[in-house]
Scaffold this motif. Structure first.
Motif, PDB file in Angstrom:
ATOM      1  N   GLN A 202      -0.880 -10.035  -2.728  1.00 40.81           N
ATOM      2  CA  GLN A 202       0.079  -8.935  -2.737  1.00 40.81           C
ATOM      3  C   GLN A 202      -0.363  -7.951  -1.672  1.00 40.81           C
ATOM      4  O   GLN A 202      -1.556  -7.723  -1.515  1.00 40.81           O
ATOM      5  N   THR A 203       0.606  -7.373  -0.954  1.00 39.65           N
ATOM      6  CA  THR A 203       0.240  -6.338   0.010  1.00 39.65           C
ATOM      7  C   THR A 203       0.307  -4.985  -0.661  1.00 39.65           C
ATOM      8  O   THR A 203       0.903  -4.849  -1.740  1.00 39.65           O
ATOM      9  N   LEU A 204      -0.303  -3.969  -0.037  1.00 44.53           N
ATOM     10  CA  LEU A 204      -0.245  -2.620  -0.587  1.00 44.53           C
ATOM     11  C   LEU A 204       1.208  -2.173  -0.713  1.00 44.53           C
ATOM     12  O   LEU A 204       1.586  -1.530  -1.684  1.00 44.53           O
ATOM     13  N   ALA A 205       2.035  -2.565   0.248  1.00 46.07           N
ATOM     14  CA  ALA A 205       3.441  -2.147   0.236  1.00 46.07           C
ATOM     15  C   ALA A 205       4.166  -2.686  -0.984  1.00 46.07           C
ATOM     16  O   ALA A 205       5.052  -2.029  -1.536  1.00 46.07           O
ATOM     17  N   GLU A 206       3.771  -3.910  -1.407  1.00 47.70           N
ATOM     18  CA  GLU A 206       4.421  -4.473  -2.582  1.00 47.70           C
ATOM     19  C   GLU A 206       3.983  -3.771  -3.862  1.00 47.70           C
ATOM     20  O   GLU A 206       4.623  -3.909  -4.898  1.00 47.70           O
ATOM     21  N   ARG A 207       2.856  -3.057  -3.783  1.00 46.51           N
ATOM     22  CA  ARG A 207       2.302  -2.441  -4.986  1.00 46.51           C
ATOM     23  C   ARG A 207       2.564  -0.938  -5.045  1.00 46.51           C
ATOM     24  O   ARG A 207       2.076  -0.266  -5.953  1.00 46.51           O
ATOM     25  N   THR A 208       3.281  -0.411  -4.060  1.00 50.03           N
ATOM     26  CA  THR A 208       3.606   1.026  -4.075  1.00 50.03           C
ATOM     27  C   THR A 208       5.093   1.183  -3.816  1.00 50.03           C
ATOM     28  O   THR A 208       5.805   0.210  -3.577  1.00 50.03           O
ATOM     29  N   LYS A 209       5.553   2.433  -3.869  1.00 51.34           N
ATOM     30  CA  LYS A 209       6.987   2.688  -3.692  1.00 51.34           C
ATOM     31  C   LYS A 209       7.265   3.173  -2.269  1.00 51.34           C
ATOM     32  O   LYS A 209       6.457   3.895  -1.686  1.00 51.34           O
ATOM     33  N   GLU A 210       8.427   2.835  -1.772  1.00 51.88           N
ATOM     34  CA  GLU A 210       8.927   3.302  -0.486  1.00 51.88           C
ATOM     35  C   GLU A 210       8.820   4.828  -0.408  1.00 51.88           C
ATOM     36  O   GLU A 210       9.241   5.524  -1.334  1.00 51.88           O
TER      37      GLU A 210
ATOM     38  N   LEU B 165      -4.188   7.673  -2.357  1.00 50.83           N
ATOM     39  CA  LEU B 165      -5.114   7.019  -1.436  1.00 50.83           C
ATOM     40  C   LEU B 165      -5.326   7.885  -0.199  1.00 50.83           C
ATOM     41  O   LEU B 165      -4.407   8.563   0.261  1.00 50.83           O
ATOM     42  N   THR B 166      -6.554   7.795   0.368  1.00 55.68           N
ATOM     43  CA  THR B 166      -6.807   8.440   1.664  1.00 55.68           C
ATOM     44  C   THR B 166      -6.310   7.492   2.757  1.00 55.68           C
ATOM     45  O   THR B 166      -6.047   6.311   2.499  1.00 55.68           O
ATOM     46  N   GLN B 167      -6.167   8.009   3.978  1.00 57.75           N
ATOM     47  CA  GLN B 167      -5.703   7.160   5.084  1.00 57.75           C
ATOM     48  C   GLN B 167      -6.660   5.996   5.299  1.00 57.75           C
ATOM     49  O   GLN B 167      -6.243   4.874   5.547  1.00 57.75           O
ATOM     50  N   ARG B 168      -8.000   6.251   5.103  1.00 58.66           N
ATOM     51  CA  ARG B 168      -8.987   5.196   5.300  1.00 58.66           C
ATOM     52  C   ARG B 168      -8.781   4.074   4.268  1.00 58.66           C
ATOM     53  O   ARG B 168      -8.858   2.888   4.575  1.00 58.66           O
ATOM     54  N   GLU B 169      -8.512   4.471   3.020  1.00 58.79           N
ATOM     55  CA  GLU B 169      -8.301   3.480   1.965  1.00 58.79           C
ATOM     56  C   GLU B 169      -7.038   2.645   2.245  1.00 58.79           C
ATOM     57  O   GLU B 169      -7.004   1.436   2.014  1.00 58.79           O
ATOM     58  N   ILE B 170      -5.990   3.317   2.747  1.00 55.63           N
ATOM     59  CA  ILE B 170      -4.763   2.590   3.082  1.00 55.63           C
ATOM     60  C   ILE B 170      -5.048   1.585   4.194  1.00 55.63           C
ATOM     61  O   ILE B 170      -4.627   0.420   4.118  1.00 55.63           O
ATOM     62  N   ASP B 171      -5.781   2.017   5.204  1.00 59.33           N
ATOM     63  CA  ASP B 171      -6.103   1.134   6.322  1.00 59.33           C
ATOM     64  C   ASP B 171      -6.932  -0.062   5.846  1.00 59.33           C
ATOM     65  O   ASP B 171      -6.704  -1.191   6.262  1.00 59.33           O
ATOM     66  N   GLU B 172      -7.930   0.208   4.978  1.00 58.36           N
ATOM     67  CA  GLU B 172      -8.753  -0.886   4.452  1.00 58.36           C
ATOM     68  C   GLU B 172      -7.904  -1.902   3.714  1.00 58.36           C
ATOM     69  O   GLU B 172      -8.068  -3.110   3.850  1.00 58.36           O
ATOM     70  N   ALA B 173      -6.970  -1.402   2.879  1.00 64.27           N
ATOM     71  CA  ALA B 173      -6.117  -2.306   2.103  1.00 64.27           C
ATOM     72  C   ALA B 173      -5.237  -3.124   3.027  1.00 64.27           C
ATOM     73  O   ALA B 173      -5.042  -4.331   2.815  1.00 64.27           O
ATOM     74  N   ASN B 174      -4.694  -2.494   4.086  1.00 66.55           N
ATOM     75  CA  ASN B 174      -3.785  -3.204   4.980  1.00 66.55           C
ATOM     76  C   ASN B 174      -4.522  -4.153   5.910  1.00 66.55           C
ATOM     77  O   ASN B 174      -3.909  -5.072   6.471  1.00 66.55           O
ATOM     78  N   ALA B 175      -5.849  -3.953   6.091  1.00 61.74           N
ATOM     79  CA  ALA B 175      -6.621  -4.804   6.996  1.00 61.74           C
ATOM     80  C   ALA B 175      -6.883  -6.180   6.397  1.00 61.74           C
ATOM     81  O   ALA B 175      -7.221  -7.123   7.099  1.00 61.74           O
ATOM     82  N   VAL B 176      -6.716  -6.328   5.102  1.00 65.80           N
ATOM     83  CA  VAL B 176      -7.001  -7.603   4.441  1.00 65.80           C
ATOM     84  C   VAL B 176      -5.805  -8.534   4.578  1.00 65.80           C
ATOM     85  O   VAL B 176      -4.656  -8.102   4.466  1.00 65.80           O
ATOM     86  N   ASP B 177      -6.081  -9.822   4.843  1.00 65.93           N
ATOM     87  CA  ASP B 177      -5.003 -10.809   4.888  1.00 65.93           C
ATOM     88  C   ASP B 177      -4.610 -11.133   3.446  1.00 65.93           C
ATOM     89  O   ASP B 177      -5.358 -11.772   2.708  1.00 65.93           O
TER      90      ASP B 177
END
Lengths: 430, 191
Positions: free
Chosen positions: B108-116, B88-100
């Motif tokens: 599900q949050t982006l964090a729950e769908r990716t690895k630490e 993901l680009t930084q913009r895509e990460i921000d878009e995903a995190n901006a959603v409630d």
């Protein structure tokens, strides 16, 4: 058709009554193998083998359909696919071993069924059609078994296919083009393997169809019995269910014990190790023989080693086919009015001391190497085989004096048939 | 009275002391043994259709992810199905995190769908959770839908940059399979 005293199908359950009106399938089953089919009360265990053959036909179809789910009839992968079934497919080894040994047991029970027919002259009027259909079933079984043995595409598969299609090459003029047409090439390859797979899948269902005709024809006169005396009255019969469902069920249990012992502890005993070597068109195995159930006919094929008007190769092929086709004429070759071998002293001697040792010898010789003394012994046994059916049987059945027959099946079982002798008012036997 | 008919007399058929005849026992024993035998035969017949050993042997896959640039995605194959791996680009990460996340159909949050430590590496099955088509958006130039993630052409499901379902008939987010990074973070082992 059935005897007038046959039990009538009378369902009490409303759904079964509704079903009986719309599609009387339960009625058909009831009258075919249920309480509605009166059967002679004196059947021995030799009358078990028809039901057993039916069981093994179903077993072959079920395991065969499963194997076809995991197999591919492409000459480049067929051998590997069989190993895939053995190693990778869940329970695949069981399906394949049950199918291979199921074929052997199918032939064992069918041979016993046929020899029951020989001894008790089951082929005689009014049961000629049952016998003729039975011989057709046997021929279809042989074709199916042969093509099935080609499918693993091992050495015996390949050379079996080559040798058996080579039989057709013996026919004058059209032989060679016919063989090429059958194989779709000059030697067994993809084309032959594909068509054998297709026909190996089709023929069992054709067999099932002829089996239905065989049973249909059986239900017109009803089952024969060890005395050969026809059913005369109700006291001669018992309903098929529960009497013979129970007896056949017991026999099935005994045969299944032997079948499972073979399948689990000696699954390759009746096979040939060479068939675990992939087909190689450039090298023939040292001993090339068919499966054991074809041995007698293979022995007859190899018995002809000399040209006599026709080439030896053609004689062998003609004799091999004739050895089964002669069965079609049995109802007319055997002229005795008495059916059962129990009451035919001379016929019985020729059966036990002529035909049976002759068949045993042919079974042995078909699996032996093609060298002396086996060739000479095959020639003697082949000569006797045809002599039995074409000369001994017609003469013996014309000249022998049969032993007295019992008046009825009831008399044969109980010692007297008081009702038949004394009429309706007879006391029950005491 | 001697019995010469071979037929059972009423005395022979009479109940034993406990009211159970020998024949009842034989009947129950025979039917039960047949039933158990029948089940024992049916089990392999059903089991043979389950994945065979050679199919199960292919059930884990290694994918080298080191060459994937931000904004780029690759398709790999996992258990004979497409696997999407996207950086993901930084913009895509921000878009995903901006959603409630709570407002989503499948929260599900982006964090729950990716690895630490690898929050920019989105690994999902390329199998729409509606009826199993392959969504567009992984390859260069394919439409990525209104939410900039994946778009399933079969029935119009739209997935966002975290491959979560936002619009259309799919019931859940694109599945994140079990996977692990190797220690240096260049290769993932899926399954």
């Amino acid at each position: 058709m059935s005897f007038p005293w046959a039990k009538q199908y009378a369902p009490t359950n409303p759904f079964m009554r509704w079903m009986d009106e719309k599609l009387p399938l339960p009625r058909l089953v009831y009258n075919a193998v249920g309480a509605g089919y009166p059967v002679p009360r004196n059947l021995s265990y030799m009358w078990n083998f028809g039901v057993l053959a039916g069981f093994f036909l179903v077993l072959q179809i079920v395991t065969g359909v499963v194997l076809a789910m995991h197999y591919a009839s492409d000459a480049t992968v067929a051998f590997g696919k069989v190993e895939h079934i053995m190693r990778d497919v869940n329970w695949g080894w069981l399906m394949r071993y049950a199918h291979a040994n199921g074929a052997s047991f199918f032939f064992i029970v069918v041979y016993l069924h046929i020899f029951r027919g020989f001894y008790y002259s089951s082929y005689k009027a009014p049961r000629e059609m049952i016998w003729l259909l039975g011989v057709v079933i046997f021929l279809l079984m042989m074709a199916t078994a042969f093509m099935g043995y080609v499918l693993p595409w091992g050495q015996m598969s390949f050379w079996g296919a080559k040798v058996i299609t080579g039989l057709f090459g013996a026919i004058p003029l059209i032989g060679e083009p016919l063989q090429v047409w059958l194989l779709g090439g000059y030697a067994p390859d993809d084309a032959a393997l594909n068509r054998f797979f297709s026909l190996h899948f089709l023929l069992p269902f054709v067999i099932a169809g002829v089996v239905i005709l065989h049973i249909w024809a059986l239900h017109i006169p009803g089952s024969s019995n060890p005395t050969g005396v026809e059913v005369k009255s109700e006291s001669d019969t018992v309903p098929f269910h529960p009497y013979y469902t129970a007896k056949d069920g017991f026999g099935l249990g005994v045969v299944l014990i032997f079948f499972t012992i073979m399948t689990f502890f000696a699954p390759n005993m009746l096979g040939h190790p060479d068939n675990y070597i992939e087909a190689n068109p450039l090298s023939t195995p040292a001993l090339i023989v068919p499966e054991w159930y074809f041995y007698p006919f293979y022995a007859i094929l190899r018995a002809f080693t000399f040209d006599f008007i026709l080439p030896a190769k053609l004689w062998g092929v003609l004799a091999m086919f004739a050895s089964i086709l002669v069965w079609f004429f049995l109802p007319w070759l055997d002229k005795s009015p008495v059916r059962s071998g129990h009451y035919r002293p001379l016929f019985r001697k020729f059966f036990w001391f002529g035909l049976i040792p002759c068949m045993a010898a042919l079974f042995y010789l078909g699996g032996a190497h093609a060298e002396e003394p086996y060739i000479m012994l095959s020639q003697i046994a082949t000569a006797y085989y045809f002599l039995h059916f074409l000369v001994i049987l017609p003469i013996v059945s014309s000249i022998e004096r049969p032993d007295p027959l019992p008046y009825s099946i009831t008399e044969a079982v109980l010692g007297s048939d008081r009702k038949a002798v004394l009429g309706e008012n007879a006391e029950p036997a005491v | 009275m001697t019995d010469t008919t071979g037929t059972a007399t009423p005395e022979m058929l009479a109940d034993g002391e406990d009211g159970v005849r020998r024949r009842d026992f034989l009947n129950i024993a025979a039917v039960s043994a047949t039933g158990i035998g029948g089940v024992a035969v049916v089990y392999p017949l059903i089991s043979q259709m389950a994945p065979s050993a050679d199919v199960l042997a292919e059930s884990s896959t290694e994918v080298d992810v080191s060459a994937i640039q931000p904004g780029q995605a690759i398709k790999a194959i996992f258990r004979k199905q497409p696997l999407f791996v996207r950086r993901l680009t930084q913009r895509e990460i921000d878009e995903a995190n901006a959603v409630d996340a709570g407002s989503l159909r499948d929260p599900q949050t982006l964090a729950e769908r990716t690895k630490e430590g690898h929050r920019d590496m989105l690994v999902t099955m390329g199998v729409c959770t509606h009826l199993g088509c392959v969504p567009l958006g992984a390859a260069e130039g394919e439409p990525r839908g209104e939410f900039g993630g994946y778009f399933c052409p079969c029935h119009g499901s739209q997935f966002d940059t975290a491959a979560r379902i936002r619009k259309g008939p799919a019931p859940t987010n694109l599945e994140v399979p079990e996977y692990e990074f190797n220690p240096d973070g260049t290769v993932i082992t899926v399954g």
